[in-house]
Design an enzyme around this catalytic site. Structure first.
Site, PDB file in Angstrom:
ATOM      1  N   ILE A 171      -8.065  12.863  -7.974  1.00 21.03           N
ATOM      2  CA  ILE A 171      -9.506  12.984  -7.730  1.00 21.03           C
ATOM      3  C   ILE A 171      -9.810  13.885  -6.539  1.00 21.03           C
ATOM      4  O   ILE A 171     -10.952  14.299  -6.347  1.00 21.03           O
ATOM      5  CB  ILE A 171     -10.152  11.609  -7.542  1.00 21.03           C
ATOM      6  CG1 ILE A 171      -9.532  10.862  -6.354  1.00 21.03           C
ATOM      7  CG2 ILE A 171     -10.026  10.776  -8.810  1.00 21.03           C
ATOM      8  CD1 ILE A 171     -10.204   9.531  -6.043  1.00 21.03           C
ATOM      9  N   ASP A 172      -8.810  14.193  -5.740  1.00 25.02           N
ATOM     10  CA  ASP A 172      -8.976  15.084  -4.592  1.00 25.02           C
ATOM     11  C   ASP A 172      -8.712  16.519  -5.044  1.00 25.02           C
ATOM     12  O   ASP A 172      -7.595  16.870  -5.417  1.00 25.02           O
ATOM     13  CB  ASP A 172      -8.003  14.678  -3.494  1.00 25.02           C
ATOM     14  CG  ASP A 172      -8.109  15.553  -2.238  1.00 25.02           C
ATOM     15  OD1 ASP A 172      -8.931  16.487  -2.224  1.00 25.02           O
ATOM     16  OD2 ASP A 172      -7.353  15.287  -1.291  1.00 25.02           O
TER      17      ASP A 172
END
Length: 450
Positions: free
Chosen positions: A358-359
């Site tokens: 998700i980063d």
């Protein structure tokens, strides 16, 4: 087998039959999820039917698993694998549940790609004969943390199987940090004289000596933190390589020709990083008694690998899909694309789901600026986080971009580019979505793979 395990096994097999034979969809994750929900220890029950080779590491797991499987099938009659990258405990459970029974009384070999964070979960129930480790780079900080945390997750899993042989990338300094009881065999690159004295770029991860955390020097660097390293503060240096690339001949976007242990090989994928994957497969094969001639035959097969440099015809366009997920992988893809002599267009697709990480900050550490020195003629950004990639490429100097927020329009974007060749850099779920679209339109068979 307990009643609980029997019910879990039957439910897993039945769900696979429904998905595969009735609904005509692939997939091992769902059957594995059902089975492990009914019996969390079902993997232990079915593990005694197989001999295992576990392949893990940050980059290259899927291609290395595919090449290793091909190599071993040249010698062994039954070799199963998890071909579409379903590499967590549910997917692995599903793979084993749905595998064909032994035909000869000899246990089949199970060559399994395993997610780094799942190694300890898997080896709680199965004890492999071989661990193959590709590399460790910064990747998905939300899941793994920094590289030493990832390394520890793998080591914790290996410690649960002390009788297994560890075949590791000797060009990676991090693999010298453990105190494992396991026998260790190393592979790497011996293609240059060991006379230089250089340092890796300042922002390179994994270049600290395991003896005193001093910054390592290198005779040569292949890429990132990989190469022939040594310490200037003590006697620490790269270990002896049992299997080594001894010469590079020709690298193109679609193939690589090189020598391993002074014998010539060719693989039908481009990129220096994929030579490492081939070398790893070679190392496992040779350790298990596969001959050079048999490995040649295995490497000569040009079957496509799911989502990894797949070449697809979209009308008059020659499309190549490359999975990217971290700075090192993106930089190696950029280097591979740089060997393209013809004009090409680039499509960059960025998602940030759990399977992608998700980063998305990793895109800022990839050297997209290097693409200006190539024959790039058009740039397209898309995916759920297209705005992030759009800004990153603008900062890299690509101010003229076509933007497709809806991935369903990607096919139109491919057809609209001014070049015959199109390279697509996509994160994992974006790649799955694109393949599903291409399958829906009849350009490939199968889409999601899972």
């Amino acid at each position: 087998m307990s009643l609980r395990s029997s019910l879990a096994t039957a439910a897993g097999k039945s769900s696979y039959w429904l998905l595969h034979d009735i609904l005509h969809r692939g997939g091992t994750s769902l059957p594995g999820k059902i089975a492990t929900k009914l019996d969390p220890t079902v993997l232990k029950t079915i593990a005694n039917k197989f001999d295992f080779i576990i392949i893990t590491g940050t980059n290259g797991k899927t291609l290395t698993t595919a090449l290793t499987t091909r190599v071993l099938r040249e010698k062994f009659s039954q070799v199963i694998t998890n071909p579409s990258g379903s590499n967590m405990i549910q997917g692995i459970t599903g793979t084993l549940l749905t595998a064909n029974a032994s035909k000869s009384g000899v246990k089949p070999l199970a060559v399994l790609e395993v997610d780094e964070a799942n190694v300890a979960l898997i080896t709680k129930y199965i004890k492999p004969k071989v661990f193959l480790i590709t590399n460790i780079f910064r990747d998905q900080l939300d899941r793994y943390g920094e590289i030493y945390s990832t390394y520890q997750k793998i080591i914790d899993g290996i410690k649960q199987a002390p009788d297994a042989v560890v075949i590791a990338n000797g060009d990676s300094p991090i693999f010298q940090r453990d105190t494992l009881k396991n026998q260790k065999i190393f592979y790497g690159f011996n293609h240059q004289p060991m006379v230089g004295d250089i340092k890796a770029p300042a922002n390179t991860d994994g270049i600290l000596s395991p003896t005193d955390d001093s910054i390592l020097h290198y005779h040569y660097i292949t890429y990132a933190n990989l190469g022939s390293y040594f310490s200037t503060t003590d006697n620490f240096k790269r270990p002896h390589l049992t299997y080594a690339v001894t010469k590079l001949h020709e690298l193109t976007p679609l193939s690589s020709t090189f020598d391993i242990d002074n014998s010539s090989f060719k693989i039908e994928v481009g990129g220096l990083y994929n030579i490492y994957n081939a070398l790893a497969a070679y190392a496992v094969g040779r350790y298990l008694g596969v001959s050079n001639e048999q490995i040649h035959t295995a490497f000569d097969a040009d079957a496509q690998i799911f989502g990894r440099q797949e070449s697809i015809k979209v009308d008059d366009k020659e499309v190549t899909i490359v999975l990217v997920k971290n700075p090192v992988g993106a930089n190696q893809t950029i280097d591979m694309i740089a060997t393209e002599n013809a004009d090409y267009s680039l499509m960059a697709l960025l998602n940030a789901n759990y399977a992608d990480g998700i980063d998305t900050s990793w895109i800022w550490d990839a050297n997209f600026e290097k693409l200006h020195a190539t024959n790039i003629k058009a740039v397209i950004t898309g995916g759920e986080r297209y705005q992030d990639f759009n800004v990153r490429l603008k900062m890299a100097g690509f101010t003229q971009q076509s933007v497709y927020p809806n991935l369903a329009d990607a096919l139109m974007a491919i057809k609209a580019v001014p070049t015959k060749k199109v390279y697509i850099m996509a994160t994992y779920t974006a790649m799955l979505q694109l393949r599903a679209l291409l399958a829906q339109k009849g350009y490939i068979k199968g889409g999601m793979g899972e």
